[in-house]
Motif scaffolding. Structure first.
Motif, mmCIF file in Angstrom:
data_model
loop_
_atom_site.group_PDB
_atom_site.id
_atom_site.type_symbol
_atom_site.label_atom_id
_atom_site.label_comp_id
_atom_site.label_asym_id
_atom_site.label_seq_id
_atom_site.Cartn_x
_atom_site.Cartn_y
_atom_site.Cartn_z
ATOM 1 N N TYR A 739 10.715 82.412 27.097
ATOM 2 C CA TYR A 739 11.519 81.102 27.717
ATOM 3 C C TYR A 739 12.399 81.680 28.330
ATOM 4 C CZ TYR A 739 11.046 76.866 30.071
ATOM 5 O OH TYR A 739 10.570 75.513 30.652
ATOM 6 N N ALA A 740 12.309 82.529 29.871
ATOM 7 C CA ALA A 740 13.314 82.670 30.329
ATOM 8 C C ALA A 740 13.106 82.829 31.989
ATOM 9 C CB ALA A 740 13.963 84.250 29.953
ATOM 10 N N ASN A 741 15.009 82.570 32.399
ATOM 11 C CA ASN A 741 14.486 82.417 33.706
ATOM 12 C C ASN A 741 13.778 80.788 34.223
ATOM 13 O OD1 ASN A 741 16.688 84.223 33.792
ATOM 14 N ND2 ASN A 741 15.417 86.286 33.987
ATOM 15 N N ASN A 742 13.889 80.493 33.445
ATOM 16 C CA ASN A 742 12.918 79.502 34.615
ATOM 17 C C ASN A 742 13.744 77.850 34.504
ATOM 18 O OD1 ASN A 742 9.944 80.266 33.167
ATOM 19 N ND2 ASN A 742 10.531 79.957 31.733
ATOM 20 N N THR A 743 13.066 77.150 35.435
ATOM 21 C CA THR A 743 13.571 76.006 36.207
ATOM 22 C C THR A 743 12.854 74.676 35.349
ATOM 23 O OG1 THR A 743 14.667 76.934 38.270
ATOM 24 C CG2 THR A 743 14.317 74.236 38.187
ATOM 25 N N CYS A 744 13.211 73.870 34.253
ATOM 26 C CA CYS A 744 12.609 72.868 33.800
ATOM 27 C C CYS A 744 13.493 71.863 34.347
ATOM 28 C CB CYS A 744 12.726 72.343 32.521
ATOM 29 S SG CYS A 744 11.494 72.008 31.871
ATOM 30 N N ILE A 745 12.637 70.606 34.640
ATOM 31 C CA ILE A 745 13.109 69.093 34.610
ATOM 32 C C ILE A 745 12.549 68.136 33.945
ATOM 33 C CG2 ILE A 745 13.223 67.523 36.691
ATOM 34 C CD1 ILE A 745 12.240 70.558 37.524
ATOM 35 N N LEU A 746 12.833 67.348 33.011
ATOM 36 C CA LEU A 746 12.721 66.579 32.256
ATOM 37 C C LEU A 746 12.974 65.711 32.710
ATOM 38 C CD1 LEU A 746 14.706 68.320 28.897
ATOM 39 C CD2 LEU A 746 12.125 68.450 29.256
ATOM 40 N N ALA A 747 12.234 63.673 31.990
ATOM 41 C CA ALA A 747 11.935 63.234 32.680
ATOM 42 C C ALA A 747 13.324 61.895 32.386
ATOM 43 C CB ALA A 747 10.732 62.320 32.645
#
Length: 836
Positions: A739-747
């Motif tokens: 899991y690399a170079n991702n953009t993740c938005i948590l609520a």
């Protein structure tokens, strides 16, 4: 180096057991926004932001969308009702279907024009006796088949076209009847007509529309979704009848994932560790009579999921207000959900309802894999006493009459249609003598009868049961193309690739109002040995539209494959279905590409699934990898640049990489040089990259391996709970996920960036022993309120504490308070619209 071998995941315990998917829970989770509401942490304007973006993206993928197709998309996205965005048409748009006018046939060499079925069949006979390539041009009209049209190798090189459009091929028989208004024995006004002997009407079209067999509870299967039309009260089931143990076959295949040992919760060898199948016994009712699910260690150790179904419903009459039925309704059919809402099961009755109100099951029960002892929600149809709602019909076979209740006023039309064919067109060749270069374009296909009670098998180790049938079925073909056709109101599968097919192209078609799936592929193997090549390979599915499917069989997809390799699925619009829109039942051979698609409104009636779903519980021996070496290690597959939404009950996320899913590159087509090096050096086989994933993160917590996720935007990530990545620590670097170079938005503050569980046979995740943890991490950007995230590696810790160990170089946490919905959508669109 910026990465360290680490793997993340919540434990499998976070996945709800069957018992937790109660009727009440299902109704709650199936709400339009799933569990999203004021307490979800998701901004109130995000729903409309992604929906508007999805509507625009559809025209990017398919610029030539027709007016009606754009209107259907607008409705499916609820843009008028939820987002106050009116549908605007353009003056240049048309609803016309079919081909383009070309020269008259008399001006074209090897061309034959036809105006009716007799001329059509004669032309095909002519082609079979001639040499070279021929075109058969069909004049506008309805072509009714009284038997399935079969094209053999002698028709190779044939193009069947509708250059002026307006051509329909149907498997429905046209009847002219004399309707009389009557009152039924239970006091209902209905129209009655005599019908010829020898016709069984299990499906009916009135005024071109699908009629509904008399049923309880009442519902329109085309438009009504669960729970409407289902008995939801607690139902007592009659226990299964045991048909005997199956003969177990175990095969160790070269290149397979190493067996883990008897402590594995999924059986003594783990998923994909060894090829296992049971033959006969409980599998005797299947076609063929063998399955992964007929050996004692299918999915879990012991016989928890061993093939079986309840023998019937105890005291069913207590749920049926119109019971007891005169004669006991011996010709009724029962549909029920397997507990957990994984699939629906259908049975004819073994005989009339008993004096105590029991229903005993007869033919059926082969429509899904995992065994179970109880019925969940259910309904009954083809019952005279249940004829009580508009558009319902009942065929009294013994009395030779058809009863129908008009949806409106006045008598029904004198002409009705009765689908009589399971299949309309078959291309029937073999691997040694294939049907080659046949093209079918611009034609409407409809009028297929229900096939859910035809013989089924259990393809590979996935959850599906399937019949080898389709309105168009290809068997032993090369270079077939199906282009610009319209498949509608079919009661089974639309297109089926059966065994040996090569270089099939399915392009620019529309699939709508289907009883089962849009496109299904199923090859053949010899108990794990697929080196014969008797499978679909090099299939291209592009620029199709598929929606409103799974009307009868709820475990249906727009695209399904089992024991098939090297499929490309691109630039399609898939939406409005009861389960995953794309389903890979195994990873036989690999080499698949799923890219540049729009997928949303999946899992609208089922649970424990994703918008895309895959399984890989069995290894297969193929030569797909390098073309000559027989190995169970497949070629890698790629999932990239898809706009994919995990709404409704897609609680497994956008890509539900379920039991044993492995050897995927869930990624786009361009990766960083460092990550490309990792992929090559570790033989990655599954890469998710450059996807805009709404309401889903990366799932890798059910014994899969060799999956990489990079360059994705995970908006309000959720995988059985709020996670960017829910995974497992692998046994070594070769099998590691990433899991690399991702953009993740948590609520919400404190939501999980990483949850790291333990693959059986590996070392538990611990920051005290980072060198024993195997996953590729780094370079992620994670948004959360106040930058507050949780990482679980053995024990929970804050994100800052995690980064302090140096195990996730380049990753940073950012405050989401100033991140707008429009900004999130902009990031997602930037990811999927990257140039290859």
């Amino acid at each position: 180096m910026w990465f360290v071998a680490l793997l993340l995941a919540a434990t499998a315990a976070e996945r709800a057991p069957d018992s937790e998917y109660t009727t009440e829970a299902m109704i709650s989770i199936l709400k339009r926004g799933r569990w999203f509401g004021e307490d979800s942490g998701v901004p109130s304007d995000f729903e409309c932001a992604w929906r508007k973006a999805a509507f625009a993206q559809a025209s990017v993928l398919q610029p030539e969308l027709k007016l009606a197709q754009r209107g259907d998309l607008h409705d499916a996205l609820e843009l008028s009702s939820q987002c106050n965005q009116s549908f605007v048409s353009h003056s240049s748009e048309t609803d016309a279907r079919g081909g383009i006018r070309t020269e008259e046939c008399r001006l074209v060499e090897n061309c034959r024009s036809v105006t009716n079925v007799a001329e059509f069949l004669s032309a095909l006979d002519l082609v079979g006796a001639a040499t070279g390539s021929w075109e058969v041009r069909m004049a506008p009209g309805v072509y009714r088949l009284n038997k399935t049209l079969v094209l053999g190798p002698e028709q190779s090189g044939t193009s069947i076209t509708a250059p002026s459009g307006g051509v329909t091929i149907t498997g429905a028989k046209l009847l002219t009847v004399d309707w009389q208004l009557v009152t039924t024995a239970h006091g209902v006004k209905a129209y009655s007509a005599a019908v010829p002997a020898g016709i069984t009407i299990d499906a009916l079209r009135v005024g071109g529309q699908r009629a509904t067999r008399a049923r309880f509870p009442n519902a329109n299967p085309e438009t009504d979704q669960f729970p409407k039309g289902w008995v939801t009260g607690k139902t007592d089931s009659i226990p299964p009848v045991w048909a005997g143990d199956s003969k177990v076959v175990d095969k160790v295949l070269p290149g397979a994932y190493p067996g883990i040992g008897p402590k594995d919760q999924w059986g003594p060898y783990g998923f994909e560790g060894i090829y296992r199948v049971g033959v006969g016994g409980q599998c005797a009712k299947l076609t063929p009579p063998e399955s992964y699910w007929c050996q004692p260690d299918g999915r879990v150790a012991g016989k928890t999921y061993f093939v079986r179904t309840p023998a019937g419903i105890e005291k069913a009459a207590s749920h049926l207000p119109n019971a007891p039925y005169a004669g006991g309704a011996p010709n009724a059919t029962v549909f029920y959900w397997r507990p957990g809402h994984w699939f629906t099961v259908m049975f004819d009755l073994a005989g009339p309802m008993s004096a105590s109100g029991d229903l005993m099951f007869g033919r059926g029960g082969f429509q899904g894999a995992e065994g179970h002892d109880t019925v969940a929600e259910w309904y009954i149809e083809n019952v005279y006493e249940e004829l009580d709602a508009p558009n319902e019909f009942f065929h009294d076979v013994e009395g030779g009459r058809l009863l129908y209740i008009v949806n409106g006023s006045g008598a029904p039309p004198a002409q009705i249609e009765v689908p009589i064919l399971n299949e309309l067109v078959i291309l029937n060749g073999s691997q040694s003598s294939p049907v080659e270069r046949v093209s079918i374009s611009g034609i409407t296909f409809t009028g297929q009868r229900p096939t859910y009670l035809e013989p089924h098998g259990l393809p590979s180790g996935g959850d599906w049961g399937l019949e080898r049938l389709g309105a168009i079925r290809l068997f032993g073909t090369e270079s077939t193309s199906i282009v610009g056709c319209y498949f509608h109101t079919l009661d089974g599968n639309a297109v089926f690739l059966d065994g040996y097919t090569r270089n099939t192209t399915i392009s620019g078609n529309e699939f709508v109002n289907l009883g089962a799936s849009g496109i299904a592929l199923w090859g053949y193997d010899d108990q794990g040995d697929g080196t014969s090549g008797d499978q679909p390979r090099f299939t291209t599915v592009t620029q199709n539209i598929c929606h409103e499917i799974g009307i009868y069989q709820k475990q249906s997809s727009c695209f399904f494959q089992a024991v098939a390799a090297q499929s490309t699925i691109t630039k399609n619009l898939f939406y409005n279905g009861p389960r995953a829109m794309v389903n890979f039942n195994d990873n036989f051979g690999g080499g698949h590409v799923l890219t540049d698609n729009l997928i949303f409104n999946t899992c609208r009636e089922s649970s424990d699934h994703g918008a895309f779903n895959s399984w890989n519980r069995q290894p297969y021996l193929t030569k797909v990898g390098d073309g000559h070496t027989a190995t169970a290690q497949p070629a890698y597959s790629t999932l990239g640049r898809n706009f994919i939404v995990a709404n409704y009950a897609a609680d497994g996320g956008c890509y539900d990489n379920d039991d044993g899913s492995s050897w995927y590159l869930s990624s786009g087509l361009a990766v960083s040089r460092i990550y490309e090096f990792i992929c090559r050096s570790l033989a990655i086989r599954y890469l998710e990259q450059d996807n805009f994933c709404v309401y889903g993160g990366m799932k890798s917590n059910f014994e899969g391996h060799n999956k990489r996720s990079t360059g994705n935007v995970h908006a309000f990530a959720s995988v059985y709970g709020d996670h960017c990545l829910n995974g497992l620590n692998q046994i070594n670097d070769f099998y590691a996920d990433g899991y690399a170079n991702n953009t993740c938005i948590l609520a919400k503050a404190g939501d999980n960036y990483l949850g790291i569980g333990t693959q059986p046979g590996s070392t538990p995740c611990s920051v005290a022993n980072l060198s024993a943890i195997h996953i590729q991490l780094g370079g992620n950007i994670v948004y959360a309120p106040n930058t507050s995230v949780t990482v679980t590696c053995g024990t929970p810790m804050s994100g800052d504490a995690w980064l302090a160990y140096g195990a996730d170089t380049g990753t940073e946490f950012r405050d989401s308070s100033t991140l707008t919905s429009d900004a999130i959508v902009k990031m997602g669109l930037a990811a999927i619209n990257k140039q290859a």
